[in-house]
Design a protein around this motif. Structure first.
Motif, PDB file in Angstrom:
ATOM      1  N   ILE A  43      95.869 -39.806 -35.281  1.00 13.18           N
ATOM      2  CA  ILE A  43      96.135 -39.279 -33.944  1.00 13.18           C
ATOM      3  C   ILE A  43      95.911 -37.768 -33.946  1.00 13.18           C
ATOM      4  O   ILE A  43      96.447 -37.051 -34.799  1.00 13.18           O
ATOM      5  N   MET A  44      95.126 -37.304 -32.989  1.00  7.04           N
ATOM      6  CA  MET A  44      94.822 -35.876 -32.870  1.00  7.04           C
ATOM      7  C   MET A  44      95.436 -35.330 -31.588  1.00  7.04           C
ATOM      8  O   MET A  44      95.216 -35.880 -30.505  1.00  7.04           O
ATOM      9  N   ILE A  45      96.180 -34.239 -31.722  1.00  8.19           N
ATOM     10  CA  ILE A  45      96.758 -33.554 -30.569  1.00  8.19           C
ATOM     11  C   ILE A  45      96.115 -32.176 -30.470  1.00  8.19           C
ATOM     12  O   ILE A  45      96.257 -31.341 -31.371  1.00  8.19           O
ATOM     13  N   SER A  46      95.371 -31.966 -29.400  1.00  4.97           N
ATOM     14  CA  SER A  46      94.660 -30.706 -29.168  1.00  4.97           C
ATOM     15  C   SER A  46      93.871 -30.227 -30.378  1.00  4.97           C
ATOM     16  O   SER A  46      94.096 -29.129 -30.878  1.00  4.97           O
ATOM     17  N   LEU A  54      93.919 -42.308 -31.128  1.00  4.53           N
ATOM     18  CA  LEU A  54      94.418 -41.588 -29.951  1.00  4.53           C
ATOM     19  C   LEU A  54      94.100 -40.109 -30.074  1.00  4.53           C
ATOM     20  O   LEU A  54      94.286 -39.512 -31.141  1.00  4.53           O
ATOM     21  N   VAL A  55      93.632 -39.542 -28.972  1.00  4.27           N
ATOM     22  CA  VAL A  55      93.431 -38.092 -28.867  1.00  4.27           C
ATOM     23  C   VAL A  55      94.140 -37.627 -27.599  1.00  4.27           C
ATOM     24  O   VAL A  55      93.948 -38.200 -26.524  1.00  4.27           O
ATOM     25  N   ILE A  56      94.965 -36.578 -27.741  1.00  6.58           N
ATOM     26  CA  ILE A  56      95.687 -36.012 -26.595  1.00  6.58           C
ATOM     27  C   ILE A  56      95.312 -34.540 -26.480  1.00  6.58           C
ATOM     28  O   ILE A  56      95.272 -33.823 -27.487  1.00  6.58           O
ATOM     29  N   GLU A  90      92.003 -24.359 -23.353  1.00  7.02           N
ATOM     30  CA  GLU A  90      90.759 -23.656 -23.646  1.00  7.02           C
ATOM     31  C   GLU A  90      90.419 -23.694 -25.135  1.00  7.02           C
ATOM     32  O   GLU A  90      89.275 -23.412 -25.513  1.00  7.02           O
ATOM     33  N   ILE A  91      91.390 -24.031 -25.975  1.00  2.93           N
ATOM     34  CA  ILE A  91      91.152 -24.138 -27.413  1.00  2.93           C
ATOM     35  C   ILE A  91      90.697 -25.545 -27.774  1.00  2.93           C
ATOM     36  O   ILE A  91      89.934 -25.740 -28.731  1.00  2.93           O
ATOM     37  N   ALA A  92      91.162 -26.517 -27.020  1.00  2.00           N
ATOM     38  CA  ALA A  92      90.781 -27.924 -27.222  1.00  2.00           C
ATOM     39  C   ALA A  92      90.326 -28.528 -25.896  1.00  2.00           C
ATOM     40  O   ALA A  92      90.946 -29.451 -25.377  1.00  2.00           O
ATOM     41  N   PRO A  93      89.224 -28.018 -25.330  1.00  2.00           N
ATOM     42  CA  PRO A  93      88.793 -28.487 -24.009  1.00  2.00           C
ATOM     43  C   PRO A  93      88.335 -29.944 -24.056  1.00  2.00           C
ATOM     44  O   PRO A  93      87.633 -30.355 -24.989  1.00  2.00           O
ATOM     45  N   PRO A  94      88.747 -30.726 -23.065  1.00  2.00           N
ATOM     46  CA  PRO A  94      88.442 -32.159 -23.085  1.00  2.00           C
ATOM     47  C   PRO A  94      86.958 -32.485 -23.221  1.00  2.00           C
ATOM     48  O   PRO A  94      86.592 -33.425 -23.931  1.00  2.00           O
ATOM     49  N   ASP A  95      86.090 -31.714 -22.550  1.00  5.64           N
ATOM     50  CA  ASP A  95      84.668 -32.043 -22.599  1.00  5.64           C
ATOM     51  C   ASP A  95      84.080 -31.817 -23.990  1.00  5.64           C
ATOM     52  O   ASP A  95      83.247 -32.614 -24.465  1.00  5.64           O
ATOM     53  N   ARG A  96      84.524 -30.775 -24.674  1.00 10.43           N
ATOM     54  CA  ARG A  96      84.010 -30.510 -26.019  1.00 10.43           C
ATOM     55  C   ARG A  96      84.574 -31.508 -27.026  1.00 10.43           C
ATOM     56  O   ARG A  96      83.889 -31.889 -27.977  1.00 10.43           O
ATOM     57  N   ILE A  97      85.818 -31.941 -26.810  1.00 11.75           N
ATOM     58  CA  ILE A  97      86.370 -33.002 -27.663  1.00 11.75           C
ATOM     59  C   ILE A  97      85.551 -34.272 -27.491  1.00 11.75           C
ATOM     60  O   ILE A  97      85.168 -34.922 -28.469  1.00 11.75           O
ATOM     61  N   GLN A  98      85.251 -34.622 -26.239  1.00 11.12           N
ATOM     62  CA  GLN A  98      84.489 -35.840 -25.974  1.00 11.12           C
ATOM     63  C   GLN A  98      83.114 -35.785 -26.622  1.00 11.12           C
ATOM     64  O   GLN A  98      82.603 -36.806 -27.121  1.00 11.12           O
ATOM     65  N   VAL A 147      94.380 -36.966 -21.281  1.00 10.09           N
ATOM     66  CA  VAL A 147      94.265 -35.582 -20.828  1.00 10.09           C
ATOM     67  C   VAL A 147      95.434 -35.307 -19.888  1.00 10.09           C
ATOM     68  O   VAL A 147      95.541 -35.916 -18.818  1.00 10.09           O
ATOM     69  N   ILE A 148      96.320 -34.411 -20.285  1.00  5.39           N
ATOM     70  CA  ILE A 148      97.537 -34.145 -19.518  1.00  5.39           C
ATOM     71  C   ILE A 148      97.237 -33.124 -18.413  1.00  5.39           C
ATOM     72  O   ILE A 148      96.837 -31.987 -18.707  1.00  5.39           O
ATOM     73  N   PRO A 149      97.414 -33.499 -17.155  1.00  9.01           N
ATOM     74  CA  PRO A 149      97.095 -32.591 -16.044  1.00  9.01           C
ATOM     75  C   PRO A 149      97.901 -31.292 -16.110  1.00  9.01           C
ATOM     76  O   PRO A 149      99.100 -31.297 -16.385  1.00  9.01           O
ATOM     77  N   GLY A 150      97.213 -30.178 -15.855  1.00 11.12           N
ATOM     78  CA  GLY A 150      97.871 -28.882 -15.759  1.00 11.12           C
ATOM     79  C   GLY A 150      98.351 -28.297 -17.068  1.00 11.12           C
ATOM     80  O   GLY A 150      98.966 -27.226 -17.075  1.00 11.12           O
ATOM     81  N   CYS A 151      98.071 -28.965 -18.180  1.00 10.38           N
ATOM     82  CA  CYS A 151      98.617 -28.556 -19.475  1.00 10.38           C
ATOM     83  C   CYS A 151      97.626 -27.673 -20.232  1.00 10.38           C
ATOM     84  O   CYS A 151      96.416 -27.947 -20.233  1.00 10.38           O
ATOM     85  N   ASP A 152      98.141 -26.623 -20.897  1.00  6.90           N
ATOM     86  CA  ASP A 152      97.282 -25.802 -21.750  1.00  6.90           C
ATOM     87  C   ASP A 152      97.557 -26.137 -23.223  1.00  6.90           C
ATOM     88  O   ASP A 152      98.176 -27.158 -23.528  1.00  6.90           O
ATOM     89  N   HIS A 153      97.116 -25.289 -24.132  1.00  5.43           N
ATOM     90  CA  HIS A 153      97.177 -25.606 -25.563  1.00  5.43           C
ATOM     91  C   HIS A 153      98.599 -25.650 -26.103  1.00  5.43           C
ATOM     92  O   HIS A 153      98.836 -26.246 -27.148  1.00  5.43           O
ATOM     93  N   PHE A 154      99.541 -25.039 -25.394  1.00 10.15           N
ATOM     94  CA  PHE A 154     100.883 -24.877 -25.959  1.00 10.15           C
ATOM     95  C   PHE A 154     101.914 -25.849 -25.383  1.00 10.15           C
ATOM     96  O   PHE A 154     103.060 -25.854 -25.805  1.00 10.15           O
TER      97      PHE A 154
END
Length: 201
Positions: free
Chosen positions: A125-128, A147-149, A155-163, A177-184
């Motif tokens: 499981i990878m988180i950000s 699972l990837v969250i 901006e450090i783990a952007p969904p499109d670059r992860i995909q 992908v958690i709405p409104g959430c940043d790296h922290f």
């Protein structure tokens, strides 16, 4: 309830917290970058451990070498891989034969190297994963990744670059992908917990 334990990795002694579960499933949870304040009491790491514990897992979170009460020095993610393996072997000694590996940010990058090196894990499981901060180009494959969250505004783990990496690896894990959430994950720890809980249910 967690108990303070020491994990031995050759000459390195790793400070850790072990939470015993009822069954044979165990998870090692790794923390963010130690040079930027990351450690095993990071709120994301703590909440991740809590989510696994609620599912009956034995949990093990630890400080990488040179962090907190762990001996040694930061090793740019290289020696840290052997720290992860030592933690996984420690869980095996605790009777866990279904091993899970979960990492947040830098921890997920180190875990990826362990996985790519061929260590056999039941679920990964990878988180950000910090694909915009650290290169993952040397990772040729990531088997057993379930699972990837990440956060919508990470901006450090952007969904499109992860995909893009998931496509390159040819894997189709569940992606949250958690709405409104940043790296922290400030203000979004409950959503993180729910994503993990829903995955196991």
């Amino acid at each position: 309830m967690e108990t303070a334990v020491i994990i031995k990795n050759q000459t390195i002694r790793l400070q850790a917290l072990l939470g015993k579960g009822a069954g044979n499933r165990g998870v090692v949870i790794t923390h963010p970058h130690p040079l930027y304040g990351g450690n095993m009491v990071n709120p994301v790491v703590v909440r991740t451990a809590s989510a696994f514990a609620q599912q009956g897992f034995t949990t093990l979170r630890f400080n990488f070498r040179g962090t907190g009460g762990s001996s040694g020095m930061y090793d740019n993610g290289h020696g840290e891989q052997t720290d992860v393996i030592a933690a996984l072997e420690f869980l095996k000694d605790q009777g866990c034969d279904a091993l899970y590996l979960a990492g947040y940010s830098f921890g997920s990058r180190v875990n990826a190297s362990v996985m790519a090196g061929g260590y056999d894990i039941f679920d990964h499981i990878m988180i950000s994963p910090p694909v915009a901060f650290m290169s993952f180009d040397d990772i040729a494959a990531l088997p057993s990744t379930g699972l990837v969250i990440t956060g919508q505004n990470d901006e450090i783990a952007p969904p499109d670059r992860i995909q893009a990496h998931l496509d390159r690896w040819g894997i189709t894990p569940r992606v949250e992908v958690i709405p409104g959430c940043d790296h922290f994950y400030a203000g979004h720890l409950d959503s993180l917990h729910q994503s993990l809980s829903h995955y196991f249910s």
